[in-house]
Design a protein around this motif. Sequence first.
Motif, PDB file in Angstrom:
ATOM      1  N   CYS A   1     -16.916 -22.279  17.123  1.00 54.13           N
ATOM      2  CA  CYS A   1     -17.344 -23.012  15.927  1.00 54.13           C
ATOM      3  C   CYS A   1     -18.691 -23.670  16.215  1.00 54.13           C
ATOM      4  O   CYS A   1     -18.888 -24.233  17.275  1.00 54.13           O
ATOM      5  CB  CYS A   1     -16.307 -24.073  15.561  1.00 54.13           C
ATOM      6  SG  CYS A   1     -16.903 -25.306  14.405  1.00 54.13           S
ATOM      7  N   GLY A   2     -19.609 -23.582  15.268  1.00 53.76           N
ATOM      8  CA  GLY A   2     -20.943 -24.146  15.468  1.00 53.76           C
ATOM      9  C   GLY A   2     -21.157 -25.460  14.730  1.00 53.76           C
ATOM     10  O   GLY A   2     -22.268 -25.956  14.660  1.00 53.76           O
ATOM     11  N   ASN A   3     -20.083 -26.031  14.182  1.00 56.44           N
ATOM     12  CA  ASN A   3     -20.135 -27.334  13.506  1.00 56.44           C
ATOM     13  C   ASN A   3     -21.105 -27.392  12.333  1.00 56.44           C
ATOM     14  O   ASN A   3     -21.786 -28.402  12.131  1.00 56.44           O
ATOM     15  CB  ASN A   3     -20.475 -28.438  14.514  1.00 56.44           C
ATOM     16  CG  ASN A   3     -19.415 -28.540  15.573  1.00 56.44           C
ATOM     17  OD1 ASN A   3     -18.246 -28.741  15.261  1.00 56.44           O
ATOM     18  ND2 ASN A   3     -19.783 -28.367  16.830  1.00 56.44           N
ATOM     19  N   ALA A   4     -21.174 -26.329  11.572  1.00 50.69           N
ATOM     20  CA  ALA A   4     -22.008 -26.364  10.370  1.00 50.69           C
ATOM     21  C   ALA A   4     -21.290 -27.104   9.245  1.00 50.69           C
ATOM     22  O   ALA A   4     -21.922 -27.576   8.302  1.00 50.69           O
ATOM     23  CB  ALA A   4     -22.356 -24.949   9.930  1.00 50.69           C
ATOM     24  N   GLN A   5     -19.968 -27.197   9.353  1.00 44.67           N
ATOM     25  CA  GLN A   5     -19.143 -28.000   8.449  1.00 44.67           C
ATOM     26  C   GLN A   5     -19.217 -27.567   6.981  1.00 44.67           C
ATOM     27  O   GLN A   5     -18.944 -28.377   6.089  1.00 44.67           O
ATOM     28  CB  GLN A   5     -19.456 -29.491   8.624  1.00 44.67           C
ATOM     29  CG  GLN A   5     -19.348 -29.903  10.089  1.00 44.67           C
ATOM     30  CD  GLN A   5     -18.999 -31.340  10.318  1.00 44.67           C
ATOM     31  OE1 GLN A   5     -19.353 -32.193   9.539  1.00 44.67           O
ATOM     32  NE2 GLN A   5     -18.277 -31.622  11.398  1.00 44.67           N
ATOM     33  N   ASN A   6     -19.577 -26.312   6.725  1.00 40.57           N
ATOM     34  CA  ASN A   6     -19.495 -25.814   5.353  1.00 40.57           C
ATOM     35  C   ASN A   6     -18.043 -25.671   4.922  1.00 40.57           C
ATOM     36  O   ASN A   6     -17.712 -25.826   3.746  1.00 40.57           O
ATOM     37  CB  ASN A   6     -20.151 -24.431   5.237  1.00 40.57           C
ATOM     38  CG  ASN A   6     -21.654 -24.513   5.319  1.00 40.57           C
ATOM     39  OD1 ASN A   6     -22.219 -25.595   5.236  1.00 40.57           O
ATOM     40  ND2 ASN A   6     -22.294 -23.373   5.487  1.00 40.57           N
ATOM     41  N   CYS A   7     -17.181 -25.324   5.884  1.00 42.08           N
ATOM     42  CA  CYS A   7     -15.774 -25.052   5.590  1.00 42.08           C
ATOM     43  C   CYS A   7     -15.140 -26.200   4.817  1.00 42.08           C
ATOM     44  O   CYS A   7     -14.508 -26.002   3.783  1.00 42.08           O
ATOM     45  CB  CYS A   7     -15.009 -24.769   6.882  1.00 42.08           C
ATOM     46  SG  CYS A   7     -15.282 -25.981   8.185  1.00 42.08           S
TER      47      CYS A   7
ATOM     48  N   ALA B   1     -12.023 -21.430  10.045  1.00 38.87           N
ATOM     49  CA  ALA B   1     -11.359 -22.699   9.755  1.00 38.87           C
ATOM     50  C   ALA B   1      -9.952 -22.527   9.181  1.00 38.87           C
ATOM     51  O   ALA B   1      -9.057 -23.329   9.467  1.00 38.87           O
ATOM     52  CB  ALA B   1     -12.216 -23.523   8.800  1.00 38.87           C
TER      53      ALA B   1
ATOM     54  N   CYS C   1     -18.833 -19.906   6.026  1.00 32.69           N
ATOM     55  CA  CYS C   1     -19.054 -20.266   7.434  1.00 32.69           C
ATOM     56  C   CYS C   1     -20.107 -19.365   8.076  1.00 32.69           C
ATOM     57  O   CYS C   1     -19.985 -18.148   8.032  1.00 32.69           O
ATOM     58  CB  CYS C   1     -17.741 -20.145   8.209  1.00 32.69           C
ATOM     59  SG  CYS C   1     -17.960 -20.280   9.999  1.00 32.69           S
ATOM     60  N   PRO C   2     -21.153 -19.964   8.673  1.00 30.75           N
ATOM     61  CA  PRO C   2     -22.195 -19.122   9.285  1.00 30.75           C
ATOM     62  C   PRO C   2     -21.725 -18.405  10.556  1.00 30.75           C
ATOM     63  O   PRO C   2     -22.397 -17.493  11.021  1.00 30.75           O
ATOM     64  CB  PRO C   2     -23.315 -20.117   9.601  1.00 30.75           C
ATOM     65  CG  PRO C   2     -22.645 -21.445   9.689  1.00 30.75           C
ATOM     66  CD  PRO C   2     -21.479 -21.391   8.740  1.00 30.75           C
TER      67      PRO C   2
ATOM     68  N   PHE D   1     -14.544 -14.168  15.343  1.00 26.45           N
ATOM     69  CA  PHE D   1     -14.305 -15.586  15.045  1.00 26.45           C
ATOM     70  C   PHE D   1     -13.129 -15.762  14.078  1.00 26.45           C
ATOM     71  O   PHE D   1     -13.069 -15.129  13.033  1.00 26.45           O
ATOM     72  CB  PHE D   1     -15.580 -16.191  14.457  1.00 26.45           C
ATOM     73  CG  PHE D   1     -15.515 -17.687  14.274  1.00 26.45           C
ATOM     74  CD1 PHE D   1     -15.086 -18.508  15.306  1.00 26.45           C
ATOM     75  CD2 PHE D   1     -15.886 -18.270  13.073  1.00 26.45           C
ATOM     76  CE1 PHE D   1     -15.033 -19.884  15.136  1.00 26.45           C
ATOM     77  CE2 PHE D   1     -15.845 -19.643  12.895  1.00 26.45           C
ATOM     78  CZ  PHE D   1     -15.420 -20.452  13.925  1.00 26.45           C
TER      79      PHE D   1
ATOM     80  N   ILE E   1     -10.683 -29.085  13.450  1.00 23.71           N
ATOM     81  CA  ILE E   1     -11.466 -28.407  14.492  1.00 23.71           C
ATOM     82  C   ILE E   1     -11.673 -29.335  15.684  1.00 23.71           C
ATOM     83  O   ILE E   1     -11.508 -28.943  16.838  1.00 23.71           O
ATOM     84  CB  ILE E   1     -12.809 -27.924  13.902  1.00 23.71           C
ATOM     85  CG1 ILE E   1     -12.556 -26.728  12.980  1.00 23.71           C
ATOM     86  CG2 ILE E   1     -13.805 -27.570  14.993  1.00 23.71           C
ATOM     87  CD1 ILE E   1     -13.709 -26.364  12.082  1.00 23.71           C
TER      88      ILE E   1
HETATM   89  S1  SF4 Z   1     -17.522 -26.171  11.108  1.00 23.71           S
HETATM   90 FE1  SF4 Z   1     -16.462 -24.792   9.698  1.00 23.71          FE
HETATM   91  S2  SF4 Z   1     -18.093 -23.705   8.634  1.00 23.71           S
HETATM   92 FE2  SF4 Z   1     -18.982 -24.622  10.442  1.00 23.71          FE
HETATM   93  S3  SF4 Z   1     -18.930 -23.073  12.043  1.00 23.71           S
HETATM   94 FE3  SF4 Z   1     -17.108 -24.318  12.256  1.00 23.71          FE
HETATM   95  S4  SF4 Z   1     -15.560 -23.246  11.072  1.00 23.71           S
HETATM   96 FE4  SF4 Z   1     -17.529 -22.467  10.394  1.00 23.71          FE
END
Ligand code: SF4
Lengths: 276, 280
Positions: A238-244, A203, A184-185, A200, A258
């Motif tokens: 959360c920045g919604n990078a969705q790597n999690c 997830a 997660c960034p 932070f 999320i």
């Molecule tokens: S979507 Fe998941 S990976 Fe992305 S910022 Fe939020 S918690 Fe981290």
Amino acid sequence: MTTTDHAARAAARRSAKPGRKVLIRVKRCEGPGKPSRFETFAVTIERGANIISCLQQIAANPVTVEGTRTTPVVWDSGCLEEVCGACTMIINGKVRQSCSCLIDEYAPAEGDVITLEPMSKFPVVRDLWVDRSRMFHNLKRLRAWVPIDGTYSLGAGPRESPDAQEARYKLSTCMTCGCCLDACPQFLLAESPASWDTSFVGAQAFGQALLFNSHSTGAQLKNDRLEVLMGPGGVVDCGNAQNCVKVCPKEIPLTEAIASLGRAVTIRGFTRFFTS
Amino acid sequence: MTTAHTQSHQGPLDRNYFLLRRLHSLTGVVPIGVFLLFHLTTNASVVWGMLDSREGEALRERGVRTFQNEVDFIHSTPFLFLVEIFGLWLPIAFHSILGLYYAKTGKGNTASYGWAANRRYSLQRLSGYVGVLFLFYHVATLRWHWTFLMPGGVAWDGERAASTLALVLRGASEAALEAGASYTLGGVIVSLFYMLGVSLLVYHFANGLWTAAITWGLTISQKAQQRWGVVCAGLGVALMALAWSSLLGFMTLDPKDAAAIERSHSGHKGPAMQLGDSQH
Ligand code: SF4
Ligand code: HEM
Ligand code: SF4
Ligand code: FES
């Protein structure tokens, strides 16, 4: 995981020959605050070998490819079947469990190299072994449990519908491995526990907050959890990078969790503003 | 419970953390995003205005006139300055300052995890950084008339909206044009900066609209997020088309022709319009 990944891995497994030598490149570190270095070991591969079995070979004979005798590599593991999460590390740049990582898929040919590094977002104890207690701290921060302790019997709990159970089951499979946090960034390394109350959450604990918020008895602490999620380090960060969701080995629908929590805190925000 | 206890040593920023986060998200959509939509539509009138051409008009004429009408209309807004301050500059400053701060809380990792959503995350931050620079330059030069930042010292003039914009993008004053210049090096740089800045901001808005729906909890299931993603991408493509058509429209506009059209345009509006002319 995509189907092409699956196909590529199956093809690699078919082409891999037992008895070949593979190079395992390990990022070594003797302890917290100590500098790190890479050491490479040559390992003979048997059918079905995984990263842990290679590390066992290295431990039995800790000699690098240059012929230098060194200390055995330290790692953590438990179940050896991808249910405890203890063996999580970074393999060829991506975080995952090492016990379920087959050498045939990662290094199918003679002389192929696999690089092992400790997780990047948790303090290194030694070599590949990290201290993941921040995840447990975050579960406490979010009161991720069902409050049933008391001085007298509370009687039977509310009835749970099968649908609700089904939805919660997925979330309950989390093994606190920390893959979702390492990738997660927004989740960064924080050595000092002093910052863990505002940094932070990530997830893993979001999934657990939703798990207990959607449990009829667990929901007694719902607003406490939402308050934390609305503050610094909460779901709002959360920045919604969705790597999690991509790296979670249990395929827990983390991004949906999320968004659900996003909706819950939106509603809570309005309620707080207009009624309390 | 402990929340009360932990709040006691929190500063006002932490206590209003949620509110600030949501206001950051909201200002990105309304008013800033909605303004962007109107602004790009207005600018593109130099192109779509041509659809309304009258008989006997030169090809570009109706575009120049429509754009001038749009600008005149905006300038006739009552209390324009207050609307600008409270409806635009303060929200943009708020969103930008918090945006820069939020962007600093993360550390991109697209090198290890190159998935599309992760790249969009990083680009959202990059487009924010470049966006602030571009917006500042854009407003400082065109609205606040900091002509020292303009190649050729060109000043945008709302009474001669299209022709002076063409000059801005060419980086050439009218005198330089008379001497035979078309585009100066400075003008090329300004034009490229406009293409980059505008494209990044359009991306930033379209992707922001996608993430905002998750932030507020409107789209929850993966399917819903995908569906809304298609809508946002469609909006992004439409806005890109508006942005690029206006940029290309102004870049290919001959400033002298446009100025001639504008003179005849302002002619019927009375003597006040002479002011702009007398500057040159
Ligand atoms: S979507 Fe998941 S990976 Fe992305 S910022 Fe939020 S918690 Fe981290
Ligand atoms: C035309 C100008 C702009 C528009 C239309 C705009 C719009 C938006 C929108 C709609 C969002 C989504 C909010 C959410 O996910 O909840 C957003 C997010 C963001 N914006 Fe902007 N914005 C603009 C300018 C800027 C500028 C100048 C910066 C400065 C750095 C910036 C930084 C950010 C950041 C970092 C985010 C991500 C916040 C997060 O995910 O937590 N934006 N923007
Ligand atoms: S949510 Fe998935 S990736 Fe994260 S800790 Fe739990 S099992 Fe691991
Ligand atoms: S040892 Fe338990 S998951 Fe690998």
